[in-house]
Design a protein around this motif. Structure first.
Motif, PDB file in Angstrom:
ATOM      1  N   ASP A   2     -25.824  -9.919   6.991  1.00 29.01           N
ATOM      2  CA  ASP A   2     -26.929 -10.234   6.093  1.00 29.01           C
ATOM      3  C   ASP A   2     -27.967  -9.114   6.172  1.00 29.01           C
ATOM      4  O   ASP A   2     -28.673  -8.990   7.171  1.00 29.01           O
ATOM      5  N   PRO A   3     -28.067  -8.298   5.120  1.00 22.50           N
ATOM      6  CA  PRO A   3     -29.008  -7.168   5.184  1.00 22.50           C
ATOM      7  C   PRO A   3     -30.446  -7.606   5.441  1.00 22.50           C
ATOM      8  O   PRO A   3     -31.229  -6.845   6.000  1.00 22.50           O
ATOM      9  N   SER A   4     -30.795  -8.835   5.065  1.00 21.16           N
ATOM     10  CA  SER A   4     -32.178  -9.280   5.265  1.00 21.16           C
ATOM     11  C   SER A   4     -32.469  -9.589   6.733  1.00 21.16           C
ATOM     12  O   SER A   4     -33.619  -9.783   7.111  1.00 21.16           O
ATOM     13  N   SER A   5     -31.433  -9.664   7.565  1.00 23.61           N
ATOM     14  CA  SER A   5     -31.676  -9.871   8.998  1.00 23.61           C
ATOM     15  C   SER A   5     -32.067  -8.569   9.685  1.00 23.61           C
ATOM     16  O   SER A   5     -32.609  -8.585  10.783  1.00 23.61           O
ATOM     17  N   ILE A   6     -31.729  -7.464   9.029  1.00 23.49           N
ATOM     18  CA  ILE A   6     -31.969  -6.168   9.658  1.00 23.49           C
ATOM     19  C   ILE A   6     -33.391  -5.712   9.372  1.00 23.49           C
ATOM     20  O   ILE A   6     -33.865  -5.816   8.242  1.00 23.49           O
ATOM     21  N   LYS A  50     -36.046  -7.167  10.219  1.00 25.37           N
ATOM     22  CA  LYS A  50     -36.940  -8.286   9.893  1.00 25.37           C
ATOM     23  C   LYS A  50     -37.977  -8.461  10.993  1.00 25.37           C
ATOM     24  O   LYS A  50     -39.167  -8.502  10.719  1.00 25.37           O
TER      25      LYS A  50
END
Lengths: 606, 170
Positions: free
Chosen positions: A318-322, A324
């Motif tokens: 999940d790119p949004s976990s990176i 964050k």
């Protein structure tokens, strides 16, 4: 499942009802079990269920239990868990479970009934804006307003739930859609136009990551639930990578089992109640390789003091976990298993080309880690009479260690952390716990779902008495389906973690954390038709555990433990990894009563 | 560590399926995660493919902006997310309707300024004008400021719509 085979995949043009389309799609998606509770809006589905044999329906006692059961089923099998509830209260009762599945990335498809389309918005009986309420509670949700879209939406719901970062999906089904008729269409072959999660990592990112790894002097592999979600092959790849590189491995709460606990490279869980060696290794490392974990606040502690001297690699689907919570040096987007395999290949290639990892530095890093390990951070003050909760779990672990079929679920609180510390997981998918949301009442229904999927396995819900009461009604389900689930209650009559925080942070003012008038759990078990067992003295523990396992029926164990025991080690909120509080047995740790390091700032955090 | 970077303003274009609830998903994402919305516009731009284009102006640290884009991209009905501010030159325009109620010299002055700003009077009575003005947000702000002492009564603004310059397509 022979009934589900040949004819279902063919394009059947004869019109069938919406309810039949729903069931047909479930069968085509490989579903075998549904956890549900009927009601007015879903009666057409229940009527269709009555007339078929391909799908098994488990009748829960409350909708909250249905979602947790489906989570347990999903996490222990890697399949999508399926829930069926009615409109209004059926859907709202499911919301906690949906958020739980969202936070822990568990694939769930939840079918909710809805009032007929022409009544939507009229405050009809048992109407709720289910898609509105569940929008932030799900990975995605659908309201089917045209029966022509029903087949497509059903298939898409499964695709979205299980692919990429898995999660819960709601399909809201108005009653007139369920009763209407149209032709069923099988799952489309074409790719989804907008939803295309990336699973293959960019080779350049892998090369950069391995660049750092080859040069590392003080590395660590920080692993998480993403590896569980990738499947058992990913765990095998992790073990291979760890042994190939000689890197120490730690795991988050959600990742326990991806690295065998018995492996000498494994340092135990990290984070707030993680081991001393895992946290100090994280704090002192120079290269951190995060695979499928998300830098949760329970893991990082104070962000500006989190592993201050390391270069960080973060692989996540999940790119949004990176980037964050923690800024990383090398982001890698992809499925954990694919990333691990690519790293193995790249590492081997580098070594073959003459790259020389710094073995000497790694050896002295391990020397340092061993001194931290020797601190024996999980030690606790032994007793000869009273049952320490840690002792009860140590015995449960010891007595079940030889078995290969043990599945542990938990509720939320001290017992959960002790279970994470003392139960040793050698494989993934054996540990079901509510990590992100921290939902009390999760463990009992989750255990039920696990047992449905693994009928002959030993499934134990390590519980606290307060959490257990939150979904105690599911004992009735457990008895109905003859599920030999074991509910192992560490009963200290307190909400133990709340009590611990009140002791450490609020001057031992135990505001509303003690429960008077608890039920007699032995009699309660018997009233439901389970076996009730109790241990009040140390000497009774083994006998009770042995009997619990020997009885091939659902058992509730009332393990009456020390009321005042605290869970250590502990990183207080707002503190750094190297500011851990160790238990009272540690000679350098002070009293463990935590008068010192909790700052005003930390108290605000949870 | 992450608070250190300065706050930036970005114009982001999002191509989405035009389906019920899509705007709620986007707005809910911003409110639920505490991101700023300075302006947001949405309308269907491709009727055949049922696509809508959302233009959102937001602000935050570099890390927050990256989060916003990743979170938007994660929504199932989102086809593409394009950071117009970052990806190169773009043009951004806003339309406003400005009602001015005044008499005498003020009325004449309002009309004169409107002319300078190339605002059109699209409704007129003996005592009022409604001006239509298009331009950057700053231009519209300036116009409104000048109208304030001249009988400014009501303003309705569309929010920013934006598109990349040149041959580049989203």
């Amino acid at each position: 499942m022979s009934t589900a085979s040949a004819p279902t995949q063919t394009q059947d043009t004869a019109p069938i009802t919406g309810a039949e389309i729903v069931l047909k799609a479930l069968v085509d998606q490989g579903v075998e079990v549904i956890f549900g509770y009927p009601g007015g809006a879903v009666l057409p589905i229940y009527d269709a269920l009555f007339q078929q044999n391909a799908l098994r329906h488990i009748l829960v006692r409350a909708e909250a239990g249905a979602v947790h059961a489906a989570e347990g089923y999903a996490r222990s099998t890697g399949k999508v868990g399926v829930v069926l509830v009615t409109s209004g209260p059926g859907a709202t009762n499911a919301v906690t479970g949906l958020v739980d599945a969202l936070m822990d990335s568990i694939p769930i498809v939840c079918l909710t009934g809805q009032v007929p389309t022409h009544l939507i918005g009229n405050d009809a009986f048992q109407e709720a804006d289910t898609t509105g309420i569940t929008r932030p509670a799900t990975k995605h949700n659908y309201l089917v307003k045209d029966i022509k879209n029903l087949s497509k939406v059903m298939h898409e719901a499964f695709h979205v739930a299980r692919s990429g970062r898995p999660g819960p999906v709601v399909v809201d089904l108005p009653k007139d859609i369920l009763m209407g008729k149209t032709a069923y269409t099988p799952a489309p072959e074409t790719k989804h136009p907008s939803y295309r999660p990336r699973t293959e990592p960019d080779p350049r990112a892998i090369a950069q990551a391995v660049d750092l790894m080859v040069k590392a002097k003080k590395p660590i592999l920080y692993t998480g639930g993403g590896i569980v979600n990738s499947g058992p092959e990913a765990s095998k790849a992790l073990i291979e990578l760890a042994h190939l590189t000689g890197f120490p491995v730690t795991s988050t709460l959600m990742g326990l089992g991806v690295m065998p606990a018995a492996d000498p490279l494994f340092l135990g869980m990290l984070g707030m109640h993680g081991t001393y060696e895992a946290n100090l290794t994280m704090h002192g490392c120079d290269v951190m390789v995060n695979i499928g974990a998300r830098f949760d606040d329970r893991v990082t502690g104070r962000l500006n003091a989190f592993s201050p001297n390391s270069r960080k690699i973060h692989a996540d689907i999940d790119p949004s976990s990176i980037n964050k919570n923690v800024r990383v040096d090398i982001p890698v987007v992809g499925d954990a298993g694919n990333v691990l395999r690519a790293m193995i290949a790249e590492w081997k290639k580098r070594v073959a080309e003459g790259a020389k990892p710094d073995k000497k530095a790694l050896a002295s890093w391990w020397e340092q880690i061993e001194t931290w390990r020797k601190r024996d951070c999980l030690a606790y003050r032994k007793s000869t009479d009273i049952i320490k909760p840690q002792y009860a779990l140590e015995r449960l672990q010891a007595i079940t260690a030889a078995r290969d079929d043990v599945f542990i679920t938990t509720e939320v609180g001290q017992h959960q952390m002790w279970a994470a510390q003392f139960m040793k997981f050698q494989k993934p998918n054996r540990w079901m716990t509510s990590g992100g949301l921290g939902t009390m009442g999760y463990g009992l229904p989750a255990a039920m779902g696990v047992q449905i999927a693994h009928p002959d396995a030993l499934v134990v819900d390590v519980a606290g008495e307060a959490s257990t009461l939150m979904n105690i009604q599911e004992l009735s389900t457990i008895v109905q389906y003859r599920l030999p689930v074991k509910v192992f209650i560490l009963n200290n009559q307190y909400m133990g973690m709340v009590r611990q925080w009140q002791e450490l942070l609020h001057g031992s003012r135990y505001s509303e954390s003690y429960m008077d008038s608890l039920p007699d759990f032995v009699k309660l078990a018997e009233a439901f038709g389970c076996v009730g067992l109790r241990a009040t003295k140390l000497g009774e523990v083994d006998a009770v555990i042995n009997e619990m396992i020997a009885v091939k029926r659902p058992v509730v164990v009332d393990m009456c433990v020390d009321q005042k025991e605290n869970c250590f080690p502990m990183i207080p909120s707002g503190a750094a990894h190297n500011e851990m509080i160790l238990g009272p047995t540690d000679k350098d740790a002070g009293s463990g009563s935590g008068k010192g390091p909790i700052s005003e700032e930390g108290m605000v955090l949870v | 560590m992450n608070q250190a970077s300065p706050i930036q303003r970005r114009t982001i274009a999002v191509l989405v399926d035009n389906e019920p609830g899509i705007l709620a998903r986007v707005v809910g994402l911003f409110s639920g995660r505490g991101y700023n919305i300075e302006s947001l516009t949405v309308a269907e731009t491709d009727a055949d493919k049922h696509l809508s284009r959302i233009t959102v102006v937001t602000s935050g640290s570099e890390m927050v902006i990256e989060q916003i884009k990743a979170q938007l991209d994660r929504l199932v009905p989102v086809h593409r997310v394009s950071d117009l501010t970052q990806e190169g030159p773009h043009v951004a325009r806003e339309l406003a309707l400005v009602k001015v109620i005044s008499k005498g010299n003020d009325r004449v002055e309002a009309l004169r300024i409107a002319d300078i700003f190339r605002a059109k009077a699209i409704d007129s009575t003996i005592g009022s004008f409604v001006f239509e003005i298009t331009g950057s947000g700053e231009k519209i702000n300036a116009f409104i400021e000048l109208m304030a002492p001249l009988g400014l009564a009501e303003v309705s603004r569309t929010g920013i719509v934006a598109i990349a310059r040149g041959e580049k397509r989203m």
